[in-house]
Write a protein that holds these residues in place. Structure first.
Motif, PDB file in Angstrom:
ATOM      1  N   GLN A 103       0.838  -1.201   0.000  1.00  0.00           N
ATOM      2  CA  GLN A 103       0.000   0.000   0.000  1.00  0.00           C
ATOM      3  C   GLN A 103       0.877   1.257   0.000  1.00  0.00           C
ATOM      4  OE1 GLN A 103      -3.254   0.112  -0.430  1.00  0.00           O
ATOM      5  NE2 GLN A 103      -3.222   2.342  -0.392  1.00  0.00           N
ATOM      6  N   LEU A 104       1.924   1.262   0.814  1.00  0.00           N
ATOM      7  CA  LEU A 104       2.838   2.414   0.844  1.00  0.00           C
ATOM      8  C   LEU A 104       3.510   2.616  -0.506  1.00  0.00           C
ATOM      9  CD1 LEU A 104       4.505   2.011   4.361  1.00  0.00           C
ATOM     10  CD2 LEU A 104       2.872   3.774   3.645  1.00  0.00           C
ATOM     11  N   LYS A 106       2.376   1.661  -3.418  1.00  0.00           N
ATOM     12  CA  LYS A 106       1.339   2.095  -4.347  1.00  0.00           C
ATOM     13  C   LYS A 106       1.100   3.599  -4.197  1.00  0.00           C
ATOM     14  CE  LYS A 106      -3.448   0.836  -5.411  1.00  0.00           C
ATOM     15  NZ  LYS A 106      -4.558  -0.028  -4.986  1.00  0.00           N
ATOM     16  N   GLU A 107       0.969   4.068  -2.950  1.00  0.00           N
ATOM     17  CA  GLU A 107       0.779   5.492  -2.698  1.00  0.00           C
ATOM     18  C   GLU A 107       1.972   6.299  -3.206  1.00  0.00           C
ATOM     19  OE1 GLU A 107       0.019   5.817   1.501  1.00  0.00           O
ATOM     20  OE2 GLU A 107      -1.888   4.747   1.346  1.00  0.00           O
ATOM     21  N   HIS A 108       3.165   5.802  -2.953  1.00  0.00           N
ATOM     22  CA  HIS A 108       4.377   6.500  -3.410  1.00  0.00           C
ATOM     23  C   HIS A 108       4.414   6.569  -4.943  1.00  0.00           C
ATOM     24  CE1 HIS A 108       8.464   7.985  -3.228  1.00  0.00           C
ATOM     25  NE2 HIS A 108       8.844   7.039  -4.068  1.00  0.00           N
ATOM     26  N   TYR A 110       1.843   6.552  -6.957  1.00  0.00           N
ATOM     27  CA  TYR A 110       0.847   7.521  -7.407  1.00  0.00           C
ATOM     28  C   TYR A 110       1.364   8.950  -7.261  1.00  0.00           C
ATOM     29  CZ  TYR A 110      -2.828   4.026  -7.988  1.00  0.00           C
ATOM     30  OH  TYR A 110      -3.569   2.969  -8.414  1.00  0.00           O
ATOM     31  N   ILE A 111       2.072   9.215  -6.163  1.00  0.00           N
ATOM     32  CA  ILE A 111       2.653  10.554  -5.965  1.00  0.00           C
ATOM     33  C   ILE A 111       3.656  10.845  -7.078  1.00  0.00           C
ATOM     34  CG2 ILE A 111       4.178  11.905  -4.467  1.00  0.00           C
ATOM     35  CD1 ILE A 111       2.775  10.491  -2.077  1.00  0.00           C
ATOM     36  N   GLU A 114       1.839  11.373 -10.361  1.00  0.00           N
ATOM     37  CA  GLU A 114       1.192  12.688 -10.371  1.00  0.00           C
ATOM     38  C   GLU A 114       2.221  13.791 -10.625  1.00  0.00           C
ATOM     39  OE1 GLU A 114      -2.008  15.166 -10.342  1.00  0.00           O
ATOM     40  OE2 GLU A 114      -2.104  12.994 -10.128  1.00  0.00           O
TER      41      GLU A 114
END
Length: 163
Positions: A103-104, A106-108, A110-111, A114
């Motif tokens: 999850q971490l 995946k979030e990284h 996406y950042i 972006e």
């Protein structure tokens, strides 16, 4: 191997002696071969024979060994159950950690996507502006080229008419 041997010695110390000749210290209830022979010689009408005493003693030893073996099996099974519970707990914790790390990540990602997307958007905007300016300049150059062609044609006409 020494602790195992000591454990085995301890295990066998608790078992009744299979020797009928000398009793172990502290075992007042054990029956010896000599005692059995004396009892038989005193009371020949007794229905208990020497082989019956030996059979009962062997049966008692077998029962004791069986009980000890059953206890050991139970201890082994208890240890296996504990080990399985520990492995299940470890697997659960590992799964939670892996899920958390995924999850971490995946979030990284996406950042980063972006950020890269915004940078690409800015560069595409700049490129569009440059292309638009190039198109304007190309159009202006075409107009200037046409104007120059008209001037040249006009000069050619004037030079021909003067002879």
């Amino acid at each position: 191997t020494q602790p195992f041997e000591a454990k085995m010695d301890f295990f066998f110390d608790d078992l009744p002696s299979t020797s009928m000749s000398t009793p172990k210290k502290g075992k007042k209830d054990s029956l010896t071969l000599d005692d059995a022979a004396c009892d038989l010689s005193r009371n020949t009408s007794s229905s208990v024979s020497l082989t019956e005493i030996e059979r009962q003693h062997s049966s008692s030893c077998i029962d004791d060994i069986s009980k000890k073996a059953q206890e050991m099996v139970e201890q082994i099974n208890h240890g296996r159950t504990r080990d399985q519970e520990m492995m299940d707990s470890f697997q659960e914790k590992l799964t939670e950690k892996v899920t958390e790390m995924c999850q971490l990540m995946k979030e990284h990602m996406y950042i980063i996507y972006e950020k890269n997307s915004n940078e690409i958007q800015v560069k595409l905007q700049e490129l569009s502006e440059v292309l638009e300016n190039c198109s304007k300049l190309n159009h202006e150059l075409l107009e200037a080229s046409q104007a120059l062609a008209c001037l040249r044609d006009g000069l050619d006409i004037n030079q021909r008419s003067e002879p």
